[in-house]
Design a protein around this motif. Structure first.
Motif, PDB file in Angstrom:
ATOM      1  N   ASN A 154       0.845  -1.192   0.000  1.00 21.80           N
ATOM      2  CA  ASN A 154       0.000   0.000   0.000  1.00 21.80           C
ATOM      3  C   ASN A 154       0.883   1.246   0.000  1.00 21.80           C
ATOM      4  O   ASN A 154       1.848   1.332   0.767  1.00 21.80           O
ATOM      5  N   SER A 165     -12.714  -0.113  -3.662  1.00 21.15           N
ATOM      6  CA  SER A 165     -12.652   0.385  -2.287  1.00 21.15           C
ATOM      7  C   SER A 165     -13.426   1.695  -2.167  1.00 21.15           C
ATOM      8  O   SER A 165     -12.950   2.742  -2.612  1.00 21.15           O
ATOM      9  N   SER A 196      -3.639   5.509  -3.900  1.00 23.11           N
ATOM     10  CA  SER A 196      -4.919   6.210  -3.885  1.00 23.11           C
ATOM     11  C   SER A 196      -5.157   7.049  -5.134  1.00 23.11           C
ATOM     12  O   SER A 196      -6.219   7.652  -5.271  1.00 23.11           O
ATOM     13  N   THR A 209      -6.812   2.027  -3.934  1.00 18.96           N
ATOM     14  CA  THR A 209      -7.129   2.062  -2.508  1.00 18.96           C
ATOM     15  C   THR A 209      -7.656   3.432  -2.090  1.00 18.96           C
ATOM     16  O   THR A 209      -7.342   4.456  -2.718  1.00 18.96           O
ATOM     17  N   GLU A 210      -8.484   3.445  -1.052  1.00 19.38           N
ATOM     18  CA  GLU A 210      -9.061   4.701  -0.555  1.00 19.38           C
ATOM     19  C   GLU A 210      -9.575   5.563  -1.703  1.00 19.38           C
ATOM     20  O   GLU A 210      -9.292   6.766  -1.792  1.00 19.38           O
ATOM     21  N   LYS A 250      -1.366  -1.139  -4.255  1.00 18.31           N
ATOM     22  CA  LYS A 250      -2.430  -0.142  -4.337  1.00 18.31           C
ATOM     23  C   LYS A 250      -1.947   1.249  -3.921  1.00 18.31           C
ATOM     24  O   LYS A 250      -1.236   1.405  -2.932  1.00 18.31           O
TER      25      LYS A 250
END
Length: 360
Positions: free
Chosen positions: A132, A234, A178, A203-204, A176
């Motif tokens: 991440n 997500s 954002s 992500t996010e 991932k």
């Protein structure tokens, strides 16, 4: 569309991932894992919506011990999400989970990873190396200056090599970030370096509206390039929306078919019925169907008849009235207030009939 990237096939519980297996749709519970009843209820709803892999957070020992009764109450593979404390992964494996997701940036020393993979190997539990952008190892941040795509890939490869050193290859990888460009770049790089299955996602990504757009763009580009074996959308919202959007992305690329595909008119000055309300109600009323019917809801005489005729079922509406098409033929003419019921009635009957034929 590029051909799908050929990857090693692994198993997450009874679900094949990678190889020739369909791209699977995953989500994550948003309940407190320690609340077994609430978590099981949410997973049952997600199963009904088509979720194929479910992940649950494991913040402490009580949550880890709750995974056993949760696993025994559900019918899809359960993944334990582990951060910081590797002993929680060991407890999760004892509780019968199907997979472990750990973050290389915070799992700890090599000895801890070794203990985790030895336990996973004994129980045939797969592992996702989940990199991440928000939690990369400090030395990689210093080397690359930030969580660049190259840094994300370096983190993943470091841990792939470590797991392979211990003889463990039952794994998949995610990288991932954002933002969409960084996510795409990272997956393109890792796809050139390994043949393990890739779990893709932004992500996010944000709330349902913004997150859907970001995920559709990012995942759509990767999938069109043949990259991706499982996915999660997500979203800051219901996990049911994550599953719905995941399937919508796959359906838009003809990679998976589940549930109706709705074609609807954007409306313009030619529209003479309340098509926005009608299309919205049709989508809601047919959401429970799993057969991939093509349904057209059209509101003018220009494109309406053609789109309706080409769909499995379709409405071509004029002035407060509409023609109902079924597999290319007109089967009725209805006033505006009867169109919804007539279309939904035919859709449910046709879906049931086609599903029976498919099973024969």
């Amino acid at each position: 569309m590029q051909p799908r990237r050929r990857t090693k096939q692994i198993w997450v519980g009874n679900l094949p991932v990678g190889g020739n297996a369909p791209i699977s749709v995953q989500s994550m519970t948003k309940t407190d894992t320690r609340d077994v009843a609430a978590t099981v209820a949410q997973i049952h709803a997600l199963q009904q919506a088509g979720c194929e892999i479910i992940r649950s957070a494991v913040p402490d020992l009580q949550a880890a011990k709750s995974l056993g009764p949760i696993k025994r109450s559900i019918a899809i593979p359960l993944v334990a999400d582990i951060h910081f404390d590797y002993t929680l992964a060991l407890q999760a494996i004892e509780q019968g989970v199907d997979a472990i997701r750990f973050n290389p940036g915070n799992i700890g020393s090599e000895d801890r990873v070794k203990a985790l993979v030895e336990a996973a190997g004994t129980r045939n539990v797969s592992i996702r190396i989940g990199v991440n952008g928000g939690s990369l190892e400090k030395d990689l941040l210093e080397k690359y200056g930030s969580s660049t795509p190259e840094a994300l890939v370096a983190s993943a490869l470091r841990h792939v090599e470590l797991l392979e050193k211990f003889g463990f290859t039952n794994l998949k990888i995610s990288l991932k970030a954002s933002d969409v460009p960084r996510t795409i770049a990272a997956y393109r790089l890792i796809a050139q370096r390994v043949d393990y299955p890739l779990h893709i996602g932004v992500t996010e990504a944000g709330t349902v509206n913004v997150g859907t757009v970001k995920s559709a763009v990012g995942l759509g580009i990767l999938l069109s390039e043949g990259i991706g074996d499982t996915l999660r959308v997500s979203l800051t919202g219901s996990p049911l929306d994550e599953v719905r959007v995941g399937y919508d992305i796959l359906k838009s690329l003809n990679l998976r078919q589940r549930g109706p595909v709705i074609t609807s008119c954007p409306t313009c000055g030619r529209t003479e019925i309340d098509l926005v309300a009608l299309a919205t109600q049709v989508e809601q009323r047919l959401a429970h169907l799993t057969y991939p019917l093509h349904v057209a809801v059209m509101g003018c005489v220009v494109n309406g008849p053609g789109e309706a005729r080409e769909a499995d079922l379709g409405i071509a509406a004029g002035k407060q009235i509409g023609l109902l098409f079924k597999q290319g033929e007109v089967v009725g003419k209805f006033p505006e207030h009867e169109l919804l019921e007539a279309l939904c009635r035919e859709a449910e009957a046709l879906a049931a009939s086609l599903s029976r034929k498919m099973l024969c």
